[in-house]
Design an enzyme around this catalytic site. Structure first.
Site, PDB file in Angstrom:
ATOM      1  CD  GLU A  83      50.111  48.651 -45.763  1.00 21.04           C
ATOM      2  OE1 GLU A  83      50.030  47.445 -45.977  1.00 21.04           O
ATOM      3  OE2 GLU A  83      50.190  49.509 -46.654  1.00 21.04           O
ATOM      4  N   GLY A  84      48.721  47.931 -39.850  1.00 26.46           N
ATOM      5  CA  GLY A  84      48.532  47.037 -38.713  1.00 26.46           C
ATOM      6  C   GLY A  84      49.811  46.979 -37.907  1.00 26.46           C
TER       7      GLY A  84
HETATM    8  C1  LIG Z   1      52.884  57.557 -40.841  1.00 27.07           C
HETATM    9  C2  LIG Z   1      51.608  56.792 -40.897  1.00 27.07           C
HETATM   10  C3  LIG Z   1      51.019  56.528 -42.126  1.00 27.07           C
HETATM   11  C4  LIG Z   1      49.804  55.831 -42.182  1.00 27.07           C
HETATM   12  N1  LIG Z   1      49.191  55.640 -43.406  1.00 27.07           N
HETATM   13  C5  LIG Z   1      47.921  55.152 -43.444  1.00 27.07           C
HETATM   14  C6  LIG Z   1      47.177  55.107 -44.685  1.00 27.07           C
HETATM   15  O1  LIG Z   1      47.702  55.450 -45.753  1.00 27.07           O
HETATM   16  N2  LIG Z   1      45.888  54.677 -44.635  1.00 27.07           N
HETATM   17  C7  LIG Z   1      45.281  54.286 -43.496  1.00 27.07           C
HETATM   18  O2  LIG Z   1      44.118  53.929 -43.538  1.00 27.07           O
HETATM   19  N3  LIG Z   1      45.962  54.291 -42.315  1.00 27.07           N
HETATM   20  C8  LIG Z   1      47.253  54.718 -42.261  1.00 27.07           C
HETATM   21  N4  LIG Z   1      47.946  54.770 -41.050  1.00 27.07           N
HETATM   22  C9  LIG Z   1      47.285  54.288 -39.847  1.00 27.07           C
HETATM   23  C10 LIG Z   1      47.913  53.042 -39.253  1.00 27.07           C
HETATM   24  O3  LIG Z   1      47.599  51.903 -39.994  1.00 27.07           O
HETATM   25  C11 LIG Z   1      47.448  52.982 -37.790  1.00 27.07           C
HETATM   26  O4  LIG Z   1      48.144  54.010 -37.108  1.00 27.07           O
HETATM   27  C12 LIG Z   1      47.719  51.665 -37.135  1.00 27.07           C
HETATM   28  O5  LIG Z   1      46.910  50.670 -37.719  1.00 27.07           O
HETATM   29  C13 LIG Z   1      47.479  51.687 -35.623  1.00 27.07           C
HETATM   30  O6  LIG Z   1      46.306  52.341 -35.267  1.00 27.07           O
HETATM   31  P1  LIG Z   1      46.372  53.471 -34.098  1.00 27.07           P
HETATM   32  O7  LIG Z   1      47.453  54.407 -34.507  1.00 27.07           O
HETATM   33  O8  LIG Z   1      45.015  54.035 -33.933  1.00 27.07           O
HETATM   34  O9  LIG Z   1      46.828  52.708 -32.827  1.00 27.07           O
HETATM   35  P2  LIG Z   1      45.885  51.979 -31.744  1.00 27.07           P
HETATM   36  O10 LIG Z   1      44.958  51.051 -32.456  1.00 27.07           O
HETATM   37  O11 LIG Z   1      45.297  52.994 -30.839  1.00 27.07           O
HETATM   38  O12 LIG Z   1      46.940  51.115 -30.944  1.00 27.07           O
HETATM   39  C14 LIG Z   1      47.677  51.613 -29.841  1.00 27.07           C
HETATM   40  C15 LIG Z   1      48.493  50.453 -29.269  1.00 27.07           C
HETATM   41  O13 LIG Z   1      47.613  49.408 -28.832  1.00 27.07           O
HETATM   42  C16 LIG Z   1      47.973  48.197 -29.431  1.00 27.07           C
HETATM   43  N5  LIG Z   1      46.765  47.402 -29.661  1.00 27.07           N
HETATM   44  C17 LIG Z   1      45.594  47.795 -30.228  1.00 27.07           C
HETATM   45  N6  LIG Z   1      44.738  46.776 -30.294  1.00 27.07           N
HETATM   46  C18 LIG Z   1      45.362  45.700 -29.757  1.00 27.07           C
HETATM   47  C19 LIG Z   1      44.994  44.337 -29.537  1.00 27.07           C
HETATM   48  N7  LIG Z   1      43.790  43.871 -29.896  1.00 27.07           N
HETATM   49  N8  LIG Z   1      45.890  43.517 -28.953  1.00 27.07           N
HETATM   50  C20 LIG Z   1      47.127  43.978 -28.585  1.00 27.07           C
HETATM   51  N9  LIG Z   1      47.529  45.247 -28.772  1.00 27.07           N
HETATM   52  C21 LIG Z   1      46.662  46.103 -29.354  1.00 27.07           C
HETATM   53  C22 LIG Z   1      48.635  48.598 -30.736  1.00 27.07           C
HETATM   54  O14 LIG Z   1      49.505  47.572 -31.232  1.00 27.07           O
HETATM   55  C23 LIG Z   1      49.415  49.825 -30.307  1.00 27.07           C
HETATM   56  O15 LIG Z   1      50.619  49.447 -29.718  1.00 27.07           O
HETATM   57  C24 LIG Z   1      49.184  55.384 -40.993  1.00 27.07           C
HETATM   58  C25 LIG Z   1      49.810  55.630 -39.764  1.00 27.07           C
HETATM   59  C26 LIG Z   1      51.000  56.315 -39.700  1.00 27.07           C
HETATM   60  C27 LIG Z   1      51.623  56.564 -38.370  1.00 27.07           C
END
Ligand SMILES: Cc1cc2nc3c(=O)[nH]c(=O)nc-3n(C[C@H](O)[C@H](O)[C@H](O)COP(=O)(O)OP(=O)(O)OC[C@H]3O[C@@H](n4cnc5c(N)ncnc54)[C@H](O)[C@@H]3O)c2cc1C
Length: 378
Positions: free
Chosen positions: A362-363
């Site tokens: 959720e972010g």
């Molecule tokens: C177990 C699990 C359940 C989930 N359930 C759902 C669900 O039900 N529905 C759904 O839609 N999604 C779901 N998600 C997705 C989840 O919301 C995302 O994994 C999360 O938002 C981060 O996206 P990413 O994994 O692509 O990381 P990335 O966006 O690739 O981020 C990688 C790193 O970069 C950092 N980063 C990225 N952008 C910035 C910025 N602008 N400034 C500073 N730092 C930054 C992040 O904080 C992180 O540390 C789930 C994820 C997991 C692991």
């Protein structure tokens, strides 16, 4: 409990009794087997917990958003995986509640509240995580249907859901204003589950990669208006972040409870380790942090209920603080239990693994800081 009314205190007592009898004894096994606890889903639906965010007129028992937070907190105190059953049911329903038509709410509300249908929230894609607006899943209108092509990843309950609130691009040229929300029934041809993820924690909560290939969705399943999907998704997260914060408070409290119990029983240097000031101060800090996180979370939940204009800000604040507290407290709880804390026969390592996710989904907490600072600098 100072922020709770009489009905909520009674509700918390009922939750604690149910969790002690039904959830706590199952928590270690759910984690070990990595299976969705269908038996507990039945228990929760009998208690009405799957309808806590569905208004009465649509078949649920919504009174206040805080009630949902209380349920998730109490269940997470014993088992975070199980708390996701209640949390995700609400997450998948919220876009319909926020942007959907009265007919859609009348159709899906009773099915969600009764647990007849499980929901999921489909926003994230492999190339669109924190930057969810960069999604590439497309929905093309032809006649009275939309044809959806693309995929979503990391979707909680995705592999077992019956109904998904799905976000897709209806007009690429408009960027974020070209995203629309759809109610997708998973028995629709063209829908498939490509992968069940293997994870660090919340192992009893199925997370999956979902694929949509020429999937036809009736136009009546569009949520609200075309191009407003991203707004519905962000408003959904505003309501749901306090629920994740409550989950974080729950797992932190559960870890502290276990650490206190362990410290009173474990004897070293001829006395219980709870007599050592080094550990007393650690436990005091853990307790104070949890109280602060809980107060902030309940405040944000009340703001969701009253539709306070500061909700986006406060929801991000509580999720940031509570999830960091959960990770710190769960790690310290394991430390208090020493080598035994590191063993899988004790709950500490499970709680530490489960706490971690609250800083990510959720972010991520980096994104919460971005949201908070954006609101500050408006
Ligand atoms: C177990 C699990 C359940 C989930 N359930 C759902 C669900 O039900 N529905 C759904 O839609 N999604 C779901 N998600 C997705 C989840 O919301 C995302 O994994 C999360 O938002 C981060 O996206 P990413 O994994 O692509 O990381 P990335 O966006 O690739 O981020 C990688 C790193 O970069 C950092 N980063 C990225 N952008 C910035 C910025 N602008 N400034 C500073 N730092 C930054 C992040 O904080 C992180 O540390 C789930 C994820 C997991 C692991």
């Amino acid at each position: 409990m100072a922020q709770l009314n009489e009905d909520q205190r009674i509700f918390v007592d009922q939750l604690r009794k149910m969790v002690a009898e039904k959830v706590a004894p199952r928590a270690a096994e759910i984690d070990r087997k990595g299976e969705f606890p269908w038996d507990l889903k039945e228990v929760f639906q009998e208690m009405g917990l799957l309808g806590l965010s569905v208004p009465e007129e649509y078949g649920g028992c919504y009174q206040e958003h805080l009630d949902l937070c209380l349920a998730v907190e109490e269940i997470a105190r014993a088992c975070v995986s199980s708390s996701l059953i209640v949390q995700v049911q609400s997450l998948g329903w919220e876009p319909i509640l926020i942007g959907g038509s009265d007919d859609q709410k009348k159709k899906y509300g009773p099915q969600v509240a009764s647990g007849e249908k499980l929901t999921a929230f489909g926003l994230t894609e492999s190339g669109a995580g924190s930057d969810s607006a960069a999604m590439s899943t497309k929905a093309e209108k032809t006649g009275d249907k939309y044809i959806i092509n693309g995929s979503k990843c990391f979707i909680s309950n995705g592999p077992i859901a019956n109904v998904i609130s799905l976000f897709a691009m209806t007009d690429n040229s408009k960027g974020v204003h070209g995203i629309s929300g759809f109610i997708v029934e998973t028995d629709t041809p063209g829908f498939s589950v490509a992968k069940w993820e293997s994870k660090v924690g919340i192992k009893g909560s199925p997370t999956g990669e979902l694929v949509f290939e020429d999937m036809e969705v009736p136009a009546e399943n569009l949520i609200g208006e075309e191009g407003k999907g991203f707004i519905y998704a962000m408003k959904t997260l505003d309501t749901s972040r306090p629920v994740i914060a409550a989950q974080a408070v729950g797992v932190a409290q559960g870890a502290l409870d276990q650490a206190v119990k362990y410290a009173k029983e474990r004897v070293q240097f001829g006395r219980p380790i709870s007599k050592f000031q080094g550990l007393n101060w650690m436990m005091a800090e853990m307790a104070a942090k949890i109280e602060a996180a809980r107060a902030l979370t309940y405040q944000a939940a009340k703001m969701v209920h009253t539709k306070d204009p500061g909700t986006t800000y406060m929801s991000a604040c509580c999720k940031l603080i509570a999830s960091d507290v959960a990770m710190q407290v769960a790690t310290d709880a394991l430390q208090i239990a020493g080598g035994y804390g590191y063993m899988t026969e004790f709950p500490f390592e499970r709680m530490m693994r489960d706490a971690k996710i609250t800083q990510i989904y959720e972010g991520t907490n980096q994104i919460q800081k971005l949201v908070i600072s954006r609101e500050l600098l408006k």
